[in-house]
Design a protein around this motif. Structure first.
Motif, PDB file in Angstrom:
ATOM      1  N   GLU A  51      -4.213 -14.835  -4.556  1.00  0.00           N
ATOM      2  CA  GLU A  51      -3.192 -15.636  -3.878  1.00  0.00           C
ATOM      3  C   GLU A  51      -1.818 -14.969  -4.006  1.00  0.00           C
ATOM      4  OE1 GLU A  51      -4.165 -17.910  -2.011  1.00  0.00           O
ATOM      5  OE2 GLU A  51      -6.178 -18.289  -2.786  1.00  0.00           O
ATOM      6  N   LEU A  52      -1.532 -14.396  -5.155  1.00  0.00           N
ATOM      7  CA  LEU A  52      -0.284 -13.661  -5.349  1.00  0.00           C
ATOM      8  C   LEU A  52      -0.153 -12.539  -4.326  1.00  0.00           C
ATOM      9  CD1 LEU A  52       2.210 -12.782  -7.144  1.00  0.00           C
ATOM     10  CD2 LEU A  52       0.571 -11.431  -8.460  1.00  0.00           C
ATOM     11  N   LEU A  53      -1.228 -11.767  -4.159  1.00  0.00           N
ATOM     12  CA  LEU A  53      -1.208 -10.652  -3.213  1.00  0.00           C
ATOM     13  C   LEU A  53      -1.048 -11.150  -1.780  1.00  0.00           C
ATOM     14  CD1 LEU A  53      -1.495  -7.669  -2.548  1.00  0.00           C
ATOM     15  CD2 LEU A  53      -3.992  -7.945  -2.669  1.00  0.00           C
ATOM     16  N   THR A  54      -1.718 -12.235  -1.431  1.00  0.00           N
ATOM     17  CA  THR A  54      -1.597 -12.783  -0.077  1.00  0.00           C
ATOM     18  C   THR A  54      -0.162 -13.176   0.237  1.00  0.00           C
ATOM     19  OG1 THR A  54      -3.878 -13.614  -0.139  1.00  0.00           O
ATOM     20  CG2 THR A  54      -2.395 -14.620   1.467  1.00  0.00           C
ATOM     21  N   ALA A  55       0.480 -13.884  -0.700  1.00  0.00           N
ATOM     22  CA  ALA A  55       1.866 -14.306  -0.480  1.00  0.00           C
ATOM     23  C   ALA A  55       2.802 -13.111  -0.410  1.00  0.00           C
ATOM     24  CB  ALA A  55       2.297 -15.260  -1.588  1.00  0.00           C
ATOM     25  N   LEU A  56       2.579 -12.121  -1.270  1.00  0.00           N
ATOM     26  CA  LEU A  56       3.439 -10.934  -1.265  1.00  0.00           C
ATOM     27  C   LEU A  56       3.308 -10.160   0.042  1.00  0.00           C
ATOM     28  CD1 LEU A  56       3.039  -9.499  -4.889  1.00  0.00           C
ATOM     29  CD2 LEU A  56       5.156 -10.309  -3.816  1.00  0.00           C
ATOM     30  N   ARG A  57       2.087  -9.964   0.500  1.00  0.00           N
ATOM     31  CA  ARG A  57       1.896  -9.190   1.730  1.00  0.00           C
ATOM     32  C   ARG A  57       2.554  -9.879   2.925  1.00  0.00           C
ATOM     33  NH1 ARG A  57      -4.350  -7.084   0.765  1.00  0.00           N
ATOM     34  NH2 ARG A  57      -3.767  -5.024  -0.053  1.00  0.00           N
ATOM     35  N   GLU A  58       2.475 -11.208   2.971  1.00  0.00           N
ATOM     36  CA  GLU A  58       3.123 -11.923   4.067  1.00  0.00           C
ATOM     37  C   GLU A  58       4.639 -11.779   3.984  1.00  0.00           C
ATOM     38  OE1 GLU A  58       3.465 -16.469   5.877  1.00  0.00           O
ATOM     39  OE2 GLU A  58       1.809 -15.943   4.539  1.00  0.00           O
ATOM     40  N   ALA A  59       5.182 -11.912   2.783  1.00  0.00           N
ATOM     41  CA  ALA A  59       6.632 -11.810   2.614  1.00  0.00           C
ATOM     42  C   ALA A  59       7.145 -10.406   2.919  1.00  0.00           C
ATOM     43  CB  ALA A  59       7.025 -12.206   1.205  1.00  0.00           C
ATOM     44  N   LEU A  60       6.304  -9.406   2.652  1.00  0.00           N
ATOM     45  CA  LEU A  60       6.715  -8.002   2.832  1.00  0.00           C
ATOM     46  C   LEU A  60       6.267  -7.434   4.172  1.00  0.00           C
ATOM     47  CD1 LEU A  60       5.779  -6.807  -0.762  1.00  0.00           C
ATOM     48  CD2 LEU A  60       8.109  -6.859   0.179  1.00  0.00           C
ATOM     49  N   SER A  61       5.771  -8.282   5.072  1.00  0.00           N
ATOM     50  CA  SER A  61       5.193  -7.777   6.321  1.00  0.00           C
ATOM     51  C   SER A  61       6.196  -6.978   7.147  1.00  0.00           C
ATOM     52  CB  SER A  61       4.628  -8.937   7.148  1.00  0.00           C
ATOM     53  OG  SER A  61       5.644  -9.886   7.443  1.00  0.00           O
ATOM     54  N   ASP A  62       7.477  -7.320   7.069  1.00  0.00           N
ATOM     55  CA  ASP A  62       8.507  -6.583   7.815  1.00  0.00           C
ATOM     56  C   ASP A  62       9.480  -5.856   6.901  1.00  0.00           C
ATOM     57  OD1 ASP A  62       7.577  -7.449  10.358  1.00  0.00           O
ATOM     58  OD2 ASP A  62       8.575  -9.379  10.064  1.00  0.00           O
ATOM     59  N   VAL A  63       9.077  -5.650   5.660  1.00  0.00           N
ATOM     60  CA  VAL A  63       9.957  -5.032   4.668  1.00  0.00           C
ATOM     61  C   VAL A  63       9.230  -3.856   4.014  1.00  0.00           C
ATOM     62  CG1 VAL A  63      11.314  -5.394   2.571  1.00  0.00           C
ATOM     63  CG2 VAL A  63      11.032  -7.277   4.194  1.00  0.00           C
ATOM     64  N   ASP A  64       9.907  -2.735   3.889  1.00  0.00           N
ATOM     65  CA  ASP A  64       9.357  -1.595   3.168  1.00  0.00           C
ATOM     66  C   ASP A  64       9.339  -1.933   1.679  1.00  0.00           C
ATOM     67  OD1 ASP A  64       8.679   0.765   1.971  1.00  0.00           O
ATOM     68  OD2 ASP A  64      10.282   1.960   2.869  1.00  0.00           O
ATOM     69  N   PRO A  65       8.172  -1.995   1.040  1.00  0.00           N
ATOM     70  CA  PRO A  65       8.133  -2.349  -0.383  1.00  0.00           C
ATOM     71  C   PRO A  65       8.982  -1.438  -1.256  1.00  0.00           C
ATOM     72  CG  PRO A  65       5.925  -2.411   0.558  1.00  0.00           C
ATOM     73  CD  PRO A  65       6.820  -1.791   1.599  1.00  0.00           C
TER      74      PRO A  65
END
Length: 330
Positions: A51-65
């Motif tokens: 769940e942590l990874l799912t939320a992070l990937r959505e939040a970073l979808s338009d952001v370069d990590p």
């Protein structure tokens, strides 16, 4: 001035949802993400990490990590995660799988709730939802804690407490032969599917007890909205329960907060952040006992977690100003 391309990430992880926010150091929201419950205590570390990874990937979808230089995770039971090598490894792996290479800090959800209500380094946070806990904050670190002892030993004034006490009142009515009032009738209907009382009231008592004991004890918290709704309409038993709950919550604050303290008090949890009779009663109690203390309401936990990550960066020279941009006064 902060670098325009620098970002931080914050996560607020609960038993029912996981929320992530990516911010610039000037307070611009770059992305948000949401996933299911991610608390490792209730769901296990592996599922929580998913769940942590799912939320992070959505939040970073338009952001370069690579822009993210720091992060904070807020969750209940933070100490248990930090003490569990396998759980921490699962979280580390999810962090890396999201493309993040920066360090992250883990804090208790009480600190995140406090930071969502004020930037003051010292104060108190009172949280009432399913459970109830009070924490004293010093230099934006959890210092002393009161209650949060769980449904069996504490959590006085919580949603669980309200639900249990409502059932107790119902059982007392049935034992004494009183006609159940509005609240007791609603509780009976919720538990056994009917408001009808058997010709032999003890049969209804037994059915009620069985309905409660067949479920996990903490599920009594789902009866709390019935108490809140009944109190909203002036039902006397519900009103008395709300008054008693507010007194319990204020008492837990008094265990760790000095008389006459003027630092802020932040109210968190669903029972105290919504417009409920309990929130109103608690506000009256806090104002009566600490009349000079600013009273705040907890806000966006993920943004507060990101702010906690940002405030320790050398580029952020005015953390209070950043907090004011993220949480403007109503």
């Amino acid at each position: 001035m902060p670098k325009l391309d620098t970002a931080v990430v914050g996560l607020d992880i609960g038993g029912t949802s996981t929320r992530a926010t990516v911010l610039t150091l000037t307070g611009q929201r770059l992305g948000t993400g949401r996933a299911g419950g991610g608390n490792p205590t209730s769901h296990g570390a592996e599922r929580a990490a998913v769940e942590l990874l799912t939320a992070l990937r959505e939040a970073l979808s338009d952001v370069d990590p690579a822009r993210v230089v720091a992060g904070t995770i807020g969750l209940a039971g933070a100490g248990r995660l930090l003490a569990d090598p396998a759980g921490r490894a699962a979280f580390d792996q999810a962090w890396q799988d999201a493309g993040l290479r920066c360090p992250y800090a883990v804090h208790g959800d009480a600190l995140v709730a406090y930071a969502s209500g004020t930037a003051a380094p010292d104060g108190t946070v009172l949280i009432a939802g399913t459970g109830a806990i009070t924490a004293q904050v010093h230099d934006l670190r959890l210092d002393r804690i009161a209650d949060g002892h769980g449904w069996l030993l504490g959590d006085a004034g919580s949603g669980f407490w309200l639900g249990r006490e409502a059932v107790r009142r119902l059982l007392a009515d049935l034992d004494t032969g009183r006609t159940p009032g509005t609240l007791a009738t609603a509780v009976l209907t919720e538990l056994v599917g009917s408001a009808e009382i058997a010709p032999r009231p003890r049969a209804t008592v037994d059915a009620t007890i069985q309905a409660v004991t067949r479920r996990a004890p903490v599920e009594l918290a789902r009866l709390a909205p019935l108490v809140v709704d009944a109190a909203t309409h002036g039902e006397p038993v519900a009103t008395a329960l709300i008054t008693e709950a507010a007194a319990h919550l204020a008492e837990s604050v008094g265990r760790i907060r000095a008389a006459g303290a003027v630092t802020p008090v932040v109210l968190g949890g669903g029972l105290l952040t919504a417009d409920t009779p309990l929130a109103a009663a608690v506000r009256v109690e806090i104002a009566r006992q600490w009349p000079d203390a600013p009273l705040r309401t907890a806000g966006d936990g993920a943004a507060a977690a990101a702010w906690l990550a940002a405030r320790d960066l050398p580029e952020v020279t005015d953390p209070a100003a950043l907090h004011a941009r993220l949480f403007p006064a109503p």
